[in-house]
Design a protein around this motif. Structure first.
Motif, PDB file in Angstrom:
ATOM      1  N   SER A  75     -20.376   6.997  56.562  1.00 41.18           N
ATOM      2  CA  SER A  75     -20.106   7.522  57.901  1.00 41.18           C
ATOM      3  C   SER A  75     -21.250   7.240  58.871  1.00 41.18           C
ATOM      4  N   ASP A  76     -22.436   6.908  58.319  1.00 41.07           N
ATOM      5  CA  ASP A  76     -23.588   6.671  59.198  1.00 41.07           C
ATOM      6  C   ASP A  76     -24.035   5.206  59.251  1.00 41.07           C
ATOM      7  N   GLY A  77     -23.446   4.350  58.428  1.00 41.12           N
ATOM      8  CA  GLY A  77     -23.823   2.943  58.423  1.00 41.12           C
ATOM      9  C   GLY A  77     -25.154   2.663  57.761  1.00 41.12           C
ATOM     10  N   GLN A  78     -25.746   3.666  57.111  1.00 42.99           N
ATOM     11  CA  GLN A  78     -27.046   3.506  56.462  1.00 42.99           C
ATOM     12  C   GLN A  78     -26.994   3.770  54.967  1.00 42.99           C
ATOM     13  N   GLN A  79     -26.154   4.706  54.556  1.00 44.37           N
ATOM     14  CA  GLN A  79     -26.067   5.115  53.161  1.00 44.37           C
ATOM     15  C   GLN A  79     -24.605   5.240  52.734  1.00 44.37           C
ATOM     16  N   CYS A  80     -24.372   5.066  51.437  1.00 44.28           N
ATOM     17  CA  CYS A  80     -23.049   5.338  50.876  1.00 44.28           C
ATOM     18  C   CYS A  80     -22.837   6.845  50.908  1.00 44.28           C
ATOM     19  N   SER A  81     -21.578   7.248  51.014  1.00 45.81           N
ATOM     20  CA  SER A  81     -21.268   8.666  51.105  1.00 45.81           C
ATOM     21  C   SER A  81     -20.137   9.022  50.161  1.00 45.81           C
ATOM     22  N   ASP A  82     -20.331  10.093  49.388  1.00 46.45           N
ATOM     23  CA  ASP A  82     -19.263  10.593  48.531  1.00 46.45           C
ATOM     24  C   ASP A  82     -18.286  11.453  49.314  1.00 46.45           C
ATOM     25  N   THR A  83     -18.711  11.987  50.445  1.00 47.26           N
ATOM     26  CA  THR A  83     -17.855  12.885  51.213  1.00 47.26           C
ATOM     27  C   THR A  83     -17.077  12.170  52.308  1.00 47.26           C
ATOM     28  N   ALA A  84     -17.566  11.046  52.784  1.00 45.16           N
ATOM     29  CA  ALA A  84     -16.857  10.304  53.829  1.00 45.16           C
ATOM     30  C   ALA A  84     -15.622   9.636  53.225  1.00 45.16           C
ATOM     31  N   GLY A  85     -14.654   9.406  54.065  1.00 48.01           N
ATOM     32  CA  GLY A  85     -13.482   8.642  53.639  1.00 48.01           C
ATOM     33  C   GLY A  85     -13.630   7.202  54.085  1.00 48.01           C
ATOM     34  N   TRP A  86     -12.792   6.329  53.564  1.00 47.98           N
ATOM     35  CA  TRP A  86     -12.834   4.925  53.978  1.00 47.98           C
ATOM     36  C   TRP A  86     -12.526   4.801  55.466  1.00 47.98           C
ATOM     37  N   LYS A  87     -11.748   5.742  56.001  1.00 47.81           N
ATOM     38  CA  LYS A  87     -11.438   5.730  57.428  1.00 47.81           C
ATOM     39  C   LYS A  87     -12.690   5.940  58.281  1.00 47.81           C
ATOM     40  N   ASP A  88     -13.698   6.621  57.709  1.00 43.03           N
ATOM     41  CA  ASP A  88     -14.933   6.929  58.449  1.00 43.03           C
ATOM     42  C   ASP A  88     -15.861   5.728  58.576  1.00 43.03           C
ATOM     43  N   GLY A  89     -15.584   4.667  57.842  1.00 41.52           N
ATOM     44  CA  GLY A  89     -16.394   3.463  57.902  1.00 41.52           C
ATOM     45  C   GLY A  89     -16.881   3.056  56.523  1.00 41.52           C
ATOM     46  N   TRP A  90     -17.510   1.895  56.457  1.00 48.41           N
ATOM     47  CA  TRP A  90     -18.021   1.379  55.196  1.00 48.41           C
ATOM     48  C   TRP A  90     -19.168   0.440  55.473  1.00 48.41           C
TER      49      TRP A  90
END
Length: 177
Positions: A70-85
């Motif tokens: 979701s931030d463009g810097q780190q992978c996220s377990d809570t973000a969805g694919w819709k939030d970015g990658w």
């Protein structure tokens, strides 16, 4: 005396009535076309990122990972694919894959926007060099109204194919409602 040229009031009203009828018929189809094109563009952005990661793994002779972010810097377990990658070189081959200091980020994609959703049976997709075994899985694009749903299937060597979600055999489906 010169004759005036122009439209009569009756001709003008007839033309406006015909134009109104044509617009009434065309606008619903046009709005579906716009929504369909947005869905195709969003699915294609996922396809491009995954193909880029696969190509980068081969050309760099390194593990390359695509993960939700979701931030463009780190992978996220809570973000969805819709939030970015993001796509990054996973130098230490850690699992679960995380962006560590010194690991270059190759591509960042922001949120997709809109009400459509993207689901997956994997948190990350890692592509290995020379087409050796990669992370297989499915990304499911669910459009609002489900008319433009798409399944993106990644096989074990990293090849992608699009599939109708109705044909999936892995139990994944777009939520109804």
């Amino acid at each position: 005396m010169r004759k005036q040229r122009g439209f009569t009031l009756l001709e003008l009203l007839t033309t406006i009535a015909i134009a109104a009828i044509l617009l009434t018929v065309a606008i619903p189809d046009f709005s579906h076309l716009i929504h369909y094109n947005r869905a195709v563009a969003r699915v294609n952005s996922l396809v491009r990122a995954l193909n880029f990661a696969r190509f980068s793994a081969s050309s760099r002779d390194r593990y390359v990972t695509v993960c939700r972010s979701s931030d463009g810097q780190q992978c996220s377990d809570t973000a969805g694919w819709k939030d970015g990658w993001l796509v990054f070189v996973n130098l230490d081959r850690d699992s679960p894959a995380q962006v560590d200091p010194g690991e270059p980020i190759l591509h960042v994609h922001g949120p997709l926007g809109g009400d459509d959703q993207v689901f997956s049976n994997r948190k990350t997709f890692t592509f290995r060099p020379l087409g050796t075994r990669s992370t297989n899985g499915t990304l499911l694009y669910c459009s609002q109204g489900h008319a433009d749903d798409q399944a993106l299937i990644i096989n074990v060597v990293g090849r992608l194919r699009l599939e109708d979600p109705a044909n999936l055999t892995n139990g994944m489906s777009c939520p109804s409602g």
